[in-house]
Write a protein that holds these residues in place. Sequence first.
Motif, short mmCIF file in Angstrom:
data_model
loop_
_atom_site.label_atom_id
_atom_site.label_comp_id
_atom_site.label_asym_id
_atom_site.label_seq_id
_atom_site.Cartn_x
_atom_site.Cartn_y
_atom_site.Cartn_z
N CYS A 1 0.83 -1.21 0.04
CA CYS A 1 -0.12 0.04 -0.11
C CYS A 1 0.98 1.33 -0.01
O CYS A 1 1.97 1.04 0.40
CB CYS A 1 -0.75 -0.12 1.35
N GLY B 1 -2.91 1.31 -3.86
CA GLY B 1 -1.83 0.28 -4.05
C GLY B 1 -0.57 0.86 -4.63
O GLY B 1 -0.76 1.58 -5.35
N SER B 2 0.40 0.40 -4.23
CA SER B 2 1.82 0.75 -4.88
C SER B 2 2.09 0.03 -6.31
O SER B 2 1.51 -0.98 -6.76
CB SER B 2 2.86 0.35 -3.74
N GLY C 1 -3.64 -3.16 -1.56
CA GLY C 1 -2.25 -3.35 -1.37
C GLY C 1 -2.14 -4.89 -1.98
O GLY C 1 -0.95 -5.38 -1.62
N ASP D 1 5.32 7.26 -1.94
CA ASP D 1 5.30 6.06 -1.58
C ASP D 1 6.53 5.60 -0.73
O ASP D 1 7.60 6.15 -1.00
CB ASP D 1 5.33 5.09 -2.78
N ALA E 1 4.74 -6.08 4.08
CA ALA E 1 4.34 -6.86 2.84
C ALA E 1 4.57 -8.40 2.85
O ALA E 1 5.32 -8.56 3.59
CB ALA E 1 4.98 -6.07 1.76
#
Length: 273
Positions: A18, A25-26, A60, A95, A253
């Motif tokens: 994320c 979301g990244s 994410g 980010d 993550a």
Amino acid sequence: MPTVERGDTLTVSGVGFCRAGGGGGSRVRVQIDDGRYLRRSSDPRADPTIWTIVQAERDGSFVVGLRLPGATDTDPALTPGLHRFRLMTGSDPGDALRTVDTGEFVVTEGTIAVLPEPTRSPEAVDPKIALVGAKAGGVTISRSGSTVRIEAPDLEPGDWVFPYAFGGRQDPRATPLSWVQLDGERAVVVDVADLGMTGAQTTRVSLQSRDGTLIGWAPVDETAPPQSVSASTSPDDAGRRSPRPLVVFAGGAMVLVGLGWLVVARTRRRTLL
């Protein structure tokens, strides 16, 4: 462990990718072996170390089929053997910078009978937690002098295993040996004298698989006959012994590689994201 040929596809899934501050979301940049394999591209602005880019969902998460390079897609060409993906975020403003590598997968040419030697040593288990009672089980140990023979009947000949030797309660440090392959009797023989440890100093030996899973352990007794430690039937231990996808955590993550790989490995030349 996922096993594919060049140009085949691996399923990679992840959660927790994320943007900082809840911005969705990244964008996840993907390298192969830390950028060793450079993607051939006609765009001079592109970073050649990035094989592809995955866009995570707003929560994410992502599930995507990543096509591996064919014979002419990278410089140098992707070689048969062990490889890893590295996933990175932080290229977009705001980010967070995160990086995580996946577990190993194997690129083959034709059939493969035995997987190659792992490239990394597993971290030793905590003896106070793992080497108690029948928590792991699965091995049988016999000893003659400084020579220890370890059998792993639930594995297959040729499987790679990593032994650790542990001292007594006053010195419970783990001393690593090296990757060894099980012989035709599903056993390995190690000499603890090579570690500078005497017979009295070595009280337990553990065995770990290529993904770090504890296969089993047993006490080492100079006078006792070969003994085994039975596997625990608790849910925790059953999970430790079961086959599982490769899982990696980093900065909140999580990445899994190889879910459904038996299906996606047969899907060739899918479009990159």
